[in-house]
Design an enzyme around this catalytic site. Structure first.
Site, PDB file in Angstrom:
ATOM      1  N   TYR A  77      -1.607  -1.010  10.201  1.00  9.40           N
ATOM      2  CA  TYR A  77      -1.735  -1.124   8.750  1.00  9.40           C
ATOM      3  C   TYR A  77      -0.431  -0.722   8.062  1.00  9.40           C
ATOM      4  O   TYR A  77       0.051  -1.434   7.168  1.00  9.40           O
ATOM      5  CB  TYR A  77      -2.895  -0.263   8.256  1.00  9.40           C
ATOM      6  CG  TYR A  77      -3.225  -0.479   6.807  1.00  9.40           C
ATOM      7  CD1 TYR A  77      -3.919  -1.604   6.396  1.00  9.40           C
ATOM      8  CD2 TYR A  77      -2.863   0.461   5.848  1.00  9.40           C
ATOM      9  CE1 TYR A  77      -4.233  -1.809   5.057  1.00  9.40           C
ATOM     10  CE2 TYR A  77      -3.178   0.270   4.512  1.00  9.40           C
ATOM     11  CZ  TYR A  77      -3.855  -0.869   4.122  1.00  9.40           C
ATOM     12  OH  TYR A  77      -4.157  -1.055   2.795  1.00  9.40           O
ATOM     13  N   SER A  91       0.853  -1.186   0.000  1.00  3.69           N
ATOM     14  CA  SER A  91       0.000   0.000   0.000  1.00  3.69           C
ATOM     15  C   SER A  91       0.885   1.231   0.000  1.00  3.69           C
ATOM     16  O   SER A  91       2.051   1.181   0.409  1.00  3.69           O
ATOM     17  CB  SER A  91      -0.876  -0.022   1.257  1.00  3.69           C
ATOM     18  OG  SER A  91      -1.481   1.227   1.483  1.00  3.69           O
TER      19      SER A  91
END
Length: 161
Positions: free
Chosen positions: A31, A6
């Site tokens: 994350y 990401s």
């Protein structure tokens, strides 16, 4: 092999003293760490394949800003990030299907390269066609990547060789 990372990998940090984030957990911290780890693993796997003659191709991809339910199913659909995402979506995001294209490119394109990282080619890699993406200095740091690999082998009880 393709690992899914990401843009958040750029804000990630590997917390070797607390890999499970049992002390100071936040969703964004977790994350970012996980997406940094995924990119580090892709690059480390390629280094190990090259060193041992395994003949693997390992690379990674990120979807950019794909319109999915990630924020509403994660941080929620009432906070600042949710409202901000809804406001910005039309200008800076693309569909979930378009977000899958960099991963498909990394897995199937004859132009994909070992240790490559692919994402959208538009503004800040948020949307667009698949293209090489920027890898953060942390993700390219060989010593922490090898350490993360070794710690992961110990934690899982599985040695990859």
């Amino acid at each position: 092999m393709v690992n899914l990372s990401s843009l958040m990998h750029r804000m990630g940090k590997i917390h070797f003293d607390d890999l499970q984030l049992e002390h100071g957990y936040t969703p964004n911290k977790a994350y970012g760490q996980s997406k940094l780890a995924m990119l580090m693993f892709a690059l480390e796997l390629q280094r190990r394949s090259d060193a041992n003659g395994w003949g693997l191709m390992s690379n990674a991809a990120h979807p950019g800003y794909a319109r999915t339910e990630l924020i509403s199913n994660g941080p929620g659909s009432t906070g600042f990030m949710w409202y901000l995402s809804r406001l910005l979506e039309p200008a800076v995001s693309h569909s979930a299907a378009a977000g899958a294209l960099p991963t498909l490119y990394a897995a199937t394109s004859p132009k994909a390269k070992a240790s490559g990282y692919y994402g959208p080619d538009g503004f800040s890699e948020l949307k667009g066609s698949p293209a090489p993406a920027n890898i953060s200095a942390r993700a390219n740091d060989v010593a922490p990547a090898a350490r993360l690999w070794d710690v992961s082998e110990k934690l899982t009880g599985v040695r990859f060789a």
